[in-house]
Design a protein around this motif. Structure first.
Motif, PDB file in Angstrom:
ATOM      1  N   UNK A 177      -4.883   1.554 -10.960  1.00 24.18           N
ATOM      2  CA  UNK A 177      -6.195   1.677 -11.582  1.00 24.18           C
ATOM      3  C   UNK A 177      -7.080   2.727 -10.939  1.00 24.18           C
ATOM      4  N   UNK A 178      -6.708   3.247  -9.768  1.00 24.47           N
ATOM      5  CA  UNK A 178      -7.503   4.284  -9.112  1.00 24.47           C
ATOM      6  C   UNK A 178      -7.398   5.595  -9.880  1.00 24.47           C
ATOM      7  N   UNK A 179      -8.496   6.372  -9.875  1.00 20.81           N
ATOM      8  CA  UNK A 179      -8.488   7.695 -10.496  1.00 20.81           C
ATOM      9  C   UNK A 179      -8.269   8.728  -9.398  1.00 20.81           C
ATOM     10  N   UNK A 180      -7.266   9.566  -9.569  1.00 22.52           N
ATOM     11  CA  UNK A 180      -6.939  10.606  -8.591  1.00 22.52           C
ATOM     12  C   UNK A 180      -7.186  11.960  -9.237  1.00 22.52           C
ATOM     13  N   UNK A 181      -8.021  12.771  -8.584  1.00 21.39           N
ATOM     14  CA  UNK A 181      -8.290  14.136  -9.049  1.00 21.39           C
ATOM     15  C   UNK A 181      -7.653  15.094  -8.049  1.00 21.39           C
ATOM     16  N   UNK A 187      -6.070  17.377   3.043  1.00 22.53           N
ATOM     17  CA  UNK A 187      -6.854  17.848   4.189  1.00 22.53           C
ATOM     18  C   UNK A 187      -7.848  18.922   3.788  1.00 22.53           C
ATOM     19  N   UNK A 188      -7.517  19.718   2.777  1.00 24.20           N
ATOM     20  CA  UNK A 188      -8.403  20.794   2.332  1.00 24.20           C
ATOM     21  C   UNK A 188      -9.512  20.287   1.414  1.00 24.20           C
ATOM     22  N   UNK A 189      -9.463  19.019   1.028  1.00 24.52           N
ATOM     23  CA  UNK A 189     -10.506  18.467   0.170  1.00 24.52           C
ATOM     24  C   UNK A 189     -10.243  18.646  -1.307  1.00 24.52           C
ATOM     25  N   UNK A 190      -8.992  18.935  -1.680  1.00 29.18           N
ATOM     26  CA  UNK A 190      -8.648  19.143  -3.086  1.00 29.18           C
ATOM     27  C   UNK A 190      -8.200  17.865  -3.780  1.00 29.18           C
ATOM     28  N   UNK A 246     -10.226  12.318  -0.244  1.00 26.26           N
ATOM     29  CA  UNK A 246      -9.150  11.488   0.278  1.00 26.26           C
ATOM     30  C   UNK A 246      -8.452  12.173   1.440  1.00 26.26           C
ATOM     31  N   UNK A 247      -8.192  11.400   2.487  1.00 27.21           N
ATOM     32  CA  UNK A 247      -7.345  11.870   3.576  1.00 27.21           C
ATOM     33  C   UNK A 247      -5.901  11.557   3.189  1.00 27.21           C
ATOM     34  N   UNK A 248      -4.931  12.250   3.769  1.00 25.79           N
ATOM     35  CA  UNK A 248      -3.533  12.034   3.372  1.00 25.79           C
ATOM     36  C   UNK A 248      -3.057  10.592   3.514  1.00 25.79           C
ATOM     37  N   UNK A 249      -3.537   9.858   4.516  1.00 32.30           N
ATOM     38  CA  UNK A 249      -3.047   8.502   4.759  1.00 32.30           C
ATOM     39  C   UNK A 249      -3.823   7.431   3.989  1.00 32.30           C
ATOM     40  N   UNK A 250      -4.797   7.844   3.189  1.00 31.71           N
ATOM     41  CA  UNK A 250      -5.562   6.844   2.426  1.00 31.71           C
ATOM     42  C   UNK A 250      -4.644   6.131   1.443  1.00 31.71           C
ATOM     43  N   UNK A 251      -4.822   4.827   1.311  1.00 27.52           N
ATOM     44  CA  UNK A 251      -3.986   4.076   0.390  1.00 27.52           C
ATOM     45  C   UNK A 251      -4.626   4.022  -0.985  1.00 27.52           C
ATOM     46  N   UNK A 252      -3.784   3.926  -1.995  1.00 24.34           N
ATOM     47  CA  UNK A 252      -4.264   3.835  -3.371  1.00 24.34           C
ATOM     48  C   UNK A 252      -3.724   2.565  -3.995  1.00 24.34           C
ATOM     49  N   UNK A 277       0.826  -1.218   0.000  1.00 20.27           N
ATOM     50  CA  UNK A 277       0.000   0.000   0.000  1.00 20.27           C
ATOM     51  C   UNK A 277       0.859   1.267   0.000  1.00 20.27           C
ATOM     52  N   UNK A 278       0.367   2.295  -0.694  1.00 20.56           N
ATOM     53  CA  UNK A 278       1.066   3.577  -0.776  1.00 20.56           C
ATOM     54  C   UNK A 278       0.080   4.670  -0.399  1.00 20.56           C
ATOM     55  N   UNK A 279       0.505   5.575   0.459  1.00 19.53           N
ATOM     56  CA  UNK A 279      -0.346   6.703   0.862  1.00 19.53           C
ATOM     57  C   UNK A 279      -0.565   7.626  -0.326  1.00 19.53           C
ATOM     58  N   UNK A 280      -1.749   8.219  -0.403  1.00 26.05           N
ATOM     59  CA  UNK A 280      -2.074   9.072  -1.544  1.00 26.05           C
ATOM     60  C   UNK A 280      -1.214  10.333  -1.540  1.00 26.05           C
TER      61      UNK A 280
END
Length: 124
Positions: free
Chosen positions: A51-55, A31-34, A42-48, A7-10
């Motif tokens: 295939x995940x889409x990151x905006x 943290x600001x919701x961007x 996503x929270x900073x510690x969320x794992x990705x 797992x890797x943090x976002x």
């Protein structure tokens, strides 16, 4: 080339593939919701995962990327470009970006009238 299957943090991944300048900026954006992963905030510690889409909304522009490879440590620009597929809309030309109003030095805080004129110049 650094490639991890775990797992890797976002926030770490965003910084590793050079979407932000520092990991601190990536964590602050989360943290600001961007930052959204698969449409969810996503929270900073969320794992990705692959295939995940990151905006990411950063520096007045939205970046839409699909994770193609997980990296934990910061990599060079050529390797970073291989770690995601960029589906972002093209950046606006520099001429289209409105220049902020410039105030003379020492004029103090803008008055309510000045603020409204600045907002009208910016198109708000």
């Amino acid at each position: 080339m650094v490639e991890d299957e775990g797992p890797v943090r976002v926030d770490s991944w965003i910084w590793s593939v050079r979407l932000t300048k520092t990991r601190s900026l990536a964590a602050t954006a989360c943290r600001a919701g961007h930052v959204r992963v698969n449409g969810e905030r996503a929270k900073p510690a969320q794992t990705i995962r692959t295939g995940d889409e990151v905006r990411l909304f950063h520096v007045g522009r939205e970046r839409i990327v699909v994770v193609s490879r997980l990296v934990r440590k910061r990599v060079g620009a050529p390797v970073a470009a291989e770690c995601f597929v960029d589906n972002s809309p093209p950046a606006p030309p520099r001429e289209v970006v409105a220049a902020a109003g410039v105030r003379d030095r020492g004029t103090g805080r803008p008055t309510k009238r000045d603020r409204r004129e600045i907002e009208r110049l910016r198109g708000a």
